[in-house]
Scaffold this motif. Structure first.
Motif, short mmCIF file in Angstrom:
data_model
loop_
_atom_site.label_atom_id
_atom_site.label_comp_id
_atom_site.label_asym_id
_atom_site.label_seq_id
_atom_site.Cartn_x
_atom_site.Cartn_y
_atom_site.Cartn_z
N ALA A 58 11.89 32.45 -6.67
CA ALA A 58 12.33 31.25 -7.76
C ALA A 58 13.41 30.51 -7.54
O ALA A 58 13.55 29.04 -8.16
N GLN A 59 14.09 30.64 -6.70
CA GLN A 59 15.02 29.91 -6.19
C GLN A 59 14.88 28.77 -5.53
O GLN A 59 14.97 27.26 -5.88
N ARG A 60 13.84 28.61 -4.81
CA ARG A 60 13.03 27.49 -4.05
C ARG A 60 12.65 26.36 -5.15
O ARG A 60 12.23 25.16 -5.09
N GLU A 61 12.46 27.27 -5.95
CA GLU A 61 11.22 26.17 -7.46
C GLU A 61 12.62 25.68 -7.79
O GLU A 61 12.79 24.06 -8.69
N THR A 62 14.01 26.36 -8.22
CA THR A 62 14.76 25.65 -8.61
C THR A 62 15.66 24.48 -7.78
O THR A 62 16.13 23.19 -7.88
N LEU A 63 15.52 24.76 -5.56
CA LEU A 63 15.56 23.52 -5.82
C LEU A 63 14.36 22.42 -5.46
O LEU A 63 15.32 20.96 -5.09
#
Length: 199
Positions: free
Chosen positions: A171-176
């Motif tokens: 989920a965090q990678r998507e936001t990056l």
């Protein structure tokens, strides 16, 4: 009354004559009389009683008084002993031999029973030892199973924690906004999830 009538009446009367039972006599030498007297005194009888008893004895026993060795008595005794021995042999064959045989069989059975009882006792001891070992093995197995259950629970907990971390990472990678295509991102996520399941 005519003459001589008194005489007539006397002759018609029954004359009672006493019969003497000792009407017979036997003559024998003085030496024999001495021995007979001695024998009568010794036995406490009169000579007459002794003679009568001797005649009765020889008459009933059918013995010959001239036979001083008493061969007839010996034959009768021998015959009687033979009958007794025959009876004893018959009883021995009919009773004693079967009883002895039964006693021998009972003794053999008793020995066999003792061996069987001993074997059963030994088997029980071995069985008790085997049961003790089985109980110990079951205790060890129970302990191992409990540890395995705890380890499986810890593994599931660990997987759940990793899954949360991974999902958070994705989920965090998507936001990056990394410059990577969506297909490659999905494939990467799938590989990471599979690796996590294989733990």
């Amino acid at each position: 009354m005519p003459a001589g009538s008194g005489l007539y009446s006397m002759t018609q009367e029954v004359v009672m004559v006493r019969i003497d039972p000792n009407s017979k006599s036997v003559r024998y030498p003085k030496e024999v009389d001495d021995r007979l007297s001695l024998l009568a005194r010794k036995l406490g009888r009169t000579k007459r009683e002794l003679v009568i008893q001797m005649v009765d004895y020889f008459y009933k026993s059918k013995k010959d008084p001239a036979d001083l060795n008493d061969e007839m008595l010996k034959k009768e005794l021998s015959s009687g002993i033979s009958r007794i021995l025959s009876f004893i042999r018959k009883q021995e064959g009919d009773l004693l031999v079967p009883i002895y045989s039964m006693a021998s069989e009972l003794s053999t059975l008793a020995k066999l029973q003792g061996k069987v009882t001993k074997a059963i006792a030994e088997a029980q001891l071995k069985g008790n030892a085997a049961v003790g070992e089985s109980v110990n093995h079951l205790k060890i197995l129970d302990s191992d199973l409990k540890r395995l259950i705890v380890a499986l629970a810890e593994k599931d907990k660990l997987k759940s924690g990793f899954r949360k971390i991974l999902e958070h990472y994705i989920a965090q990678r998507e936001t990056l906004g990394w410059p990577v295509s969506a297909a490659k991102k999905e494939e990467l996520a799938k590989q990471v999830r599979q690796a996590l399941e294989n733990l």
